[in-house]
Scaffold this motif. Sequence first.
Motif, PDB file in Angstrom:
ATOM      1  N   GLU A  55       0.833  -1.209   0.000  1.00 23.88           N
ATOM      2  CA  GLU A  55       0.000   0.000   0.000  1.00 23.88           C
ATOM      3  C   GLU A  55       0.864   1.253   0.000  1.00 23.88           C
ATOM      4  O   GLU A  55       0.576   2.212  -0.721  1.00 23.88           O
ATOM      5  CB  GLU A  55      -0.923  -0.003   1.216  1.00 23.88           C
ATOM      6  CG  GLU A  55      -2.080  -0.959   1.099  1.00 23.88           C
ATOM      7  CD  GLU A  55      -2.972  -0.972   2.334  1.00 23.88           C
ATOM      8  OE1 GLU A  55      -2.481  -0.727   3.453  1.00 23.88           O
ATOM      9  OE2 GLU A  55      -4.176  -1.229   2.155  1.00 23.88           O
ATOM     10  N   LYS A  88      -5.829 -12.127  -2.874  1.00 27.24           N
ATOM     11  CA  LYS A  88      -7.031 -11.277  -2.977  1.00 27.24           C
ATOM     12  C   LYS A  88      -6.725  -9.887  -2.419  1.00 27.24           C
ATOM     13  O   LYS A  88      -7.131  -8.874  -2.993  1.00 27.24           O
ATOM     14  CB  LYS A  88      -8.197 -11.911  -2.223  1.00 27.24           C
ATOM     15  CG  LYS A  88      -9.478 -11.110  -2.333  1.00 27.24           C
ATOM     16  CD  LYS A  88     -10.633 -11.796  -1.637  1.00 27.24           C
ATOM     17  CE  LYS A  88     -11.890 -10.990  -1.896  1.00 27.24           C
ATOM     18  NZ  LYS A  88     -12.639 -10.663  -0.747  1.00 27.24           N
ATOM     19  N   ARG A  89      -6.004  -9.842  -1.333  1.00 26.12           N
ATOM     20  CA  ARG A  89      -5.633  -8.555  -0.719  1.00 26.12           C
ATOM     21  C   ARG A  89      -4.746  -7.762  -1.681  1.00 26.12           C
ATOM     22  O   ARG A  89      -4.919  -6.553  -1.832  1.00 26.12           O
ATOM     23  CB  ARG A  89      -4.923  -8.802   0.623  1.00 26.12           C
ATOM     24  CG  ARG A  89      -4.546  -7.547   1.344  1.00 26.12           C
ATOM     25  CD  ARG A  89      -5.790  -6.815   1.886  1.00 26.12           C
ATOM     26  NE  ARG A  89      -5.365  -5.555   2.478  1.00 26.12           N
ATOM     27  CZ  ARG A  89      -5.704  -4.355   2.002  1.00 26.12           C
ATOM     28  NH1 ARG A  89      -6.506  -4.244   0.975  1.00 26.12           N
ATOM     29  NH2 ARG A  89      -5.262  -3.274   2.576  1.00 26.12           N
ATOM     30  N   TYR A  90      -3.784  -8.442  -2.318  1.00 29.43           N
ATOM     31  CA  TYR A  90      -2.935  -7.765  -3.303  1.00 29.43           C
ATOM     32  C   TYR A  90      -3.779  -7.163  -4.418  1.00 29.43           C
ATOM     33  O   TYR A  90      -3.538  -6.039  -4.861  1.00 29.43           O
ATOM     34  CB  TYR A  90      -1.922  -8.734  -3.922  1.00 29.43           C
ATOM     35  CG  TYR A  90      -0.844  -9.237  -3.006  1.00 29.43           C
ATOM     36  CD1 TYR A  90      -0.600  -8.677  -1.740  1.00 29.43           C
ATOM     37  CD2 TYR A  90      -0.029 -10.284  -3.402  1.00 29.43           C
ATOM     38  CE1 TYR A  90       0.395  -9.159  -0.917  1.00 29.43           C
ATOM     39  CE2 TYR A  90       0.983 -10.762  -2.589  1.00 29.43           C
ATOM     40  CZ  TYR A  90       1.194 -10.205  -1.354  1.00 29.43           C
ATOM     41  OH  TYR A  90       2.195 -10.674  -0.556  1.00 29.43           O
ATOM     42  N   HIS A  91      -4.763  -7.912  -4.889  1.00 32.29           N
ATOM     43  CA  HIS A  91      -5.626  -7.423  -5.961  1.00 32.29           C
ATOM     44  C   HIS A  91      -6.378  -6.167  -5.520  1.00 32.29           C
ATOM     45  O   HIS A  91      -6.482  -5.197  -6.273  1.00 32.29           O
ATOM     46  CB  HIS A  91      -6.619  -8.506  -6.396  1.00 32.29           C
ATOM     47  CG  HIS A  91      -7.305  -8.192  -7.679  1.00 32.29           C
ATOM     48  ND1 HIS A  91      -8.396  -7.346  -7.744  1.00 32.29           N
ATOM     49  CD2 HIS A  91      -7.048  -8.571  -8.945  1.00 32.29           C
ATOM     50  CE1 HIS A  91      -8.786  -7.227  -8.989  1.00 32.29           C
ATOM     51  NE2 HIS A  91      -7.985  -7.964  -9.744  1.00 32.29           N
ATOM     52  N   GLU A  92      -6.879  -6.179  -4.294  1.00 31.90           N
ATOM     53  CA  GLU A  92      -7.584  -5.004  -3.761  1.00 31.90           C
ATOM     54  C   GLU A  92      -6.667  -3.787  -3.711  1.00 31.90           C
ATOM     55  O   GLU A  92      -7.107  -2.664  -3.968  1.00 31.90           O
ATOM     56  CB  GLU A  92      -8.111  -5.307  -2.354  1.00 31.90           C
ATOM     57  CG  GLU A  92      -9.225  -6.329  -2.321  1.00 31.90           C
ATOM     58  CD  GLU A  92      -9.525  -6.840  -0.910  1.00 31.90           C
ATOM     59  OE1 GLU A  92      -8.779  -6.495   0.040  1.00 31.90           O
ATOM     60  OE2 GLU A  92     -10.488  -7.603  -0.765  1.00 31.90           O
ATOM     61  N   ILE A  93      -5.409  -4.001  -3.379  1.00 30.98           N
ATOM     62  CA  ILE A  93      -4.455  -2.891  -3.274  1.00 30.98           C
ATOM     63  C   ILE A  93      -4.074  -2.376  -4.654  1.00 30.98           C
ATOM     64  O   ILE A  93      -4.010  -1.160  -4.873  1.00 30.98           O
ATOM     65  CB  ILE A  93      -3.200  -3.324  -2.488  1.00 30.98           C
ATOM     66  CG1 ILE A  93      -3.573  -3.643  -1.029  1.00 30.98           C
ATOM     67  CG2 ILE A  93      -2.122  -2.245  -2.550  1.00 30.98           C
ATOM     68  CD1 ILE A  93      -2.491  -4.367  -0.255  1.00 30.98           C
ATOM     69  N   ALA A  95      -5.712  -2.777  -7.637  1.00 27.68           N
ATOM     70  CA  ALA A  95      -6.819  -2.409  -8.535  1.00 27.68           C
ATOM     71  C   ALA A  95      -6.946  -0.901  -8.780  1.00 27.68           C
ATOM     72  O   ALA A  95      -7.102  -0.484  -9.931  1.00 27.68           O
ATOM     73  CB  ALA A  95      -8.138  -2.990  -8.011  1.00 27.68           C
ATOM     74  N   PRO A  96      -6.859  -0.047  -7.759  1.00 24.85           N
ATOM     75  CA  PRO A  96      -6.994   1.389  -8.030  1.00 24.85           C
ATOM     76  C   PRO A  96      -5.796   2.003  -8.763  1.00 24.85           C
ATOM     77  O   PRO A  96      -5.853   3.139  -9.191  1.00 24.85           O
ATOM     78  CB  PRO A  96      -7.105   2.008  -6.632  1.00 24.85           C
ATOM     79  CG  PRO A  96      -7.344   0.897  -5.686  1.00 24.85           C
ATOM     80  CD  PRO A  96      -6.820  -0.332  -6.323  1.00 24.85           C
TER      81      PRO A  96
END
Length: 146
Positions: A55, A88-93, A95-96
């Motif tokens: 992040e 999944k957490r990496y993808h959430e971080i 994605a933006p």
Amino acid sequence: MLKGISKLISPELLKILMEMGHGDEIVLADANFPAASHTQRLVRCDGHPIPELLEAIMQLFPLDEYVDHPAALMQVVPGDNVETPIWKRYHEILAPHTHVKEPFEEVERFAFYERAKKAYAIVATGESALYANLILKKGVIGDAEN
């Protein structure tokens, strides 16, 4: 300390991120990864989990938009019954920070090691999740982002 830069970003890591050019790769390595033996530029971030470090890095680091997958994960070894919820957490971080719908490619374990050897640097973290290793490919920053 500087304004706007996470305290997780050490001076050494900031220098590495600044030195990298378009297409250079950086590895965020979990605590089990043989980081020291696979790189000439090792950055120690012991004790830090990868998601929090990722992040912080993504506030400064442009992902390459000219490739299909600007990030790579170490593929689970066939037959290894391991879940990878950290992906999944990496993808959430990420994605933006990218227009790519699926930013990740999965790279076979030994191919990942070889790719890591060619990376600009490896960041050794304290991440304890299995298969948490991540490669990021640096993109460019346009005039509007300066």
